[in-house]
Scaffold this active site. Structure first.
Site, mmCIF file in Angstrom:
data_model
loop_
_atom_site.group_PDB
_atom_site.id
_atom_site.type_symbol
_atom_site.label_atom_id
_atom_site.label_comp_id
_atom_site.label_asym_id
_atom_site.label_seq_id
_atom_site.Cartn_x
_atom_site.Cartn_y
_atom_site.Cartn_z
ATOM 1 N N ARG A 157 72.389 46.696 6.171
ATOM 2 C CA ARG A 157 73.818 47.317 5.617
ATOM 3 C C ARG A 157 74.551 46.117 4.778
ATOM 4 N NH1 ARG A 157 74.007 52.589 6.539
ATOM 5 N NH2 ARG A 157 72.975 52.982 8.231
ATOM 6 N N ILE A 158 75.044 46.660 3.869
ATOM 7 C CA ILE A 158 76.009 45.731 2.975
ATOM 8 C C ILE A 158 77.356 45.816 3.728
ATOM 9 C CG2 ILE A 158 77.136 45.187 0.869
ATOM 10 C CD1 ILE A 158 74.302 46.337 -0.273
ATOM 11 N N LEU A 159 77.777 44.389 3.856
ATOM 12 C CA LEU A 159 79.125 44.561 4.443
ATOM 13 C C LEU A 159 80.153 44.387 3.461
ATOM 14 C CD1 LEU A 159 78.012 42.169 7.384
ATOM 15 C CD2 LEU A 159 78.651 44.535 7.694
ATOM 16 N N ASN A 178 73.005 34.596 7.524
ATOM 17 C CA ASN A 178 71.758 35.753 6.945
ATOM 18 C C ASN A 178 70.490 34.780 6.882
ATOM 19 O OD1 ASN A 178 70.816 38.186 6.528
ATOM 20 N ND2 ASN A 178 70.695 37.732 4.361
ATOM 21 N N HIS A 194 57.343 35.300 7.746
ATOM 22 C CA HIS A 194 57.979 35.662 9.044
ATOM 23 C C HIS A 194 57.938 34.553 10.084
ATOM 24 C CE1 HIS A 194 58.944 39.384 7.563
ATOM 25 N NE2 HIS A 194 57.946 40.195 7.692
ATOM 26 N N HIS A 215 66.844 35.653 4.725
ATOM 27 C CA HIS A 215 66.337 36.418 3.794
ATOM 28 C C HIS A 215 64.868 35.805 3.514
ATOM 29 C CE1 HIS A 215 66.288 39.061 0.537
ATOM 30 N NE2 HIS A 215 65.830 37.950 -0.214
ATOM 31 N N ARG A 242 83.583 52.213 6.709
ATOM 32 C CA ARG A 242 84.827 51.490 7.112
ATOM 33 C C ARG A 242 84.944 51.601 8.460
ATOM 34 N NH1 ARG A 242 90.290 50.815 4.554
ATOM 35 N NH2 ARG A 242 89.325 51.208 2.597
ATOM 36 N N ASP A 253 78.562 35.763 1.890
ATOM 37 C CA ASP A 253 79.822 35.904 0.875
ATOM 38 C C ASP A 253 79.614 37.413 0.776
ATOM 39 O OD1 ASP A 253 78.093 36.053 -1.008
ATOM 40 O OD2 ASP A 253 78.753 34.324 -1.856
#
Ligand code: GRF
Length: 196
Positions: free
Chosen positions: A91-93, A107, A171, A109, A66, A141
C-alpha cells in the site's frame, strides 16, 4: 528496549527474519510487538501466530485508505511502536500518515534504488537485461521508494541465470540487510531514550 511493528501484505519472510533476528542478537533487547496485515489471508499472519507475535488485520478493501490509515495509526500507537518496518506492504501510505513518522519508518525494496522503484522490480530489471541485482533499505518519505537509503547490497548474476534464481538471491540479500538496518534504528531510538 525499543519496540518494532511490522506492516506486511503477503508472504512475510522479511517479517519473520526481522522478528527472529531481534531475539537472536544478544545485547539488543528489542522486541517485535506487532504485525499489521492488510490482506486477511496474508501468510505473514500465520508466521506471527507461530512466533507468538500479536497481529492485527487492517483491511483497506471496501473503505477509503484514510479510514484504514486511521486504524493503522491506532494500532501502532496502542502497540507503542518506536520503529515501523514495511516488509512487503503493498500500500502507498499518504503524506499525512508518513510525515509524523518520518525517520521512524523503514522499507525494504528488491532493487538497487534509485533504479527500479515500484512493483515487479526484480522482473523489470531482469527483462531490461541488468546483471547487477540487489536490495535496498530506505527510510520512508512521501514518495514511492524514494526516501534516504540506509543500507544496500548487490551481487552480479551469473550469465544465463533464470529469473527464479535471481529472485531467490535477492530475497536472501534482503533477509541479510534488513534485520541489521532495523536493529541499528532500534538501537538509535533506545540510545535516545536512555539519554538524560
Ligand atoms: C520483498 O521482496 C520486499 O523487498 C518487497 O516485497 C517482498 C516481500 O516479501 N517490498 P516477503 O513478504 O517479506 O516474503
Amino acid at each position: 528496549m525499543a519496540r518494532l511493528a511490522v506492516l506486511a501484505s503477503g508472504n512475510g519472510s522479511n517479517f519473520q527474519a526481522l522478528a527472529e533476528s531481534l531475539g537472536a542478537i544478544e545485547g539488543r533487547p528489542h522486541e517485535c510487538v506487532l504485525l499489521v496485515h492488510d490482506r486477511r489471508e496474508a501468510y505473514a499472519a500465520r508466521r506471527a501466530a507461530g512466533l507468538g507475535i500479536p497481529s492485527r488485520y487492517v483491511p483497506y478493501f471496501g473503505r477509503g485508505a484514510r479510514e484504514a490509515e486511521t486504524e493503522l495509526a491506532e494500532a501502532l500507537d496502542q502497540a507503542k511502536a518506536d520503529i515501523v518496518a514495511l516488509a512487503g506492504f503493498m500500500r502507498i501510505l499518504s503524506p499525512g500518515f508518513v510525515k509524523p513518522r518520518e525517520g521512524r519508518m523503514v522499507n525494504i525494496h528488491p532493487s538497487l534504488l534509485p533504479k527500479w522503484p515500484g512493483s515487479r522490480a526484480i522482473e523489470r530489471a531482469f527483462e531490461a537485461g541488468d546483471s547487477l541485482f540487489g536490495a535496498t533499505v530506505h527510510l520512508v518519505d512521501s514518495g514511492v521508494d524514494t526516501g534516504p537509503i540506509i543500507a544496500c547490497a548487490s551481487f552480479e548474476a551469473r550469465p544465463g541465470s533464470a529469473l527464479a534464481e535471481i529472485e531467490a538471491m535477492v530475497h536472501a540479500v534482503e533477509r541479510e540487510i534488513f534485520p541489521r538496518a532495523v536493529a541499528g534504528l532500534l538501537d538509535a531510538v533506545d540510545g535516545k531514550g536512555r539519554r538524560p
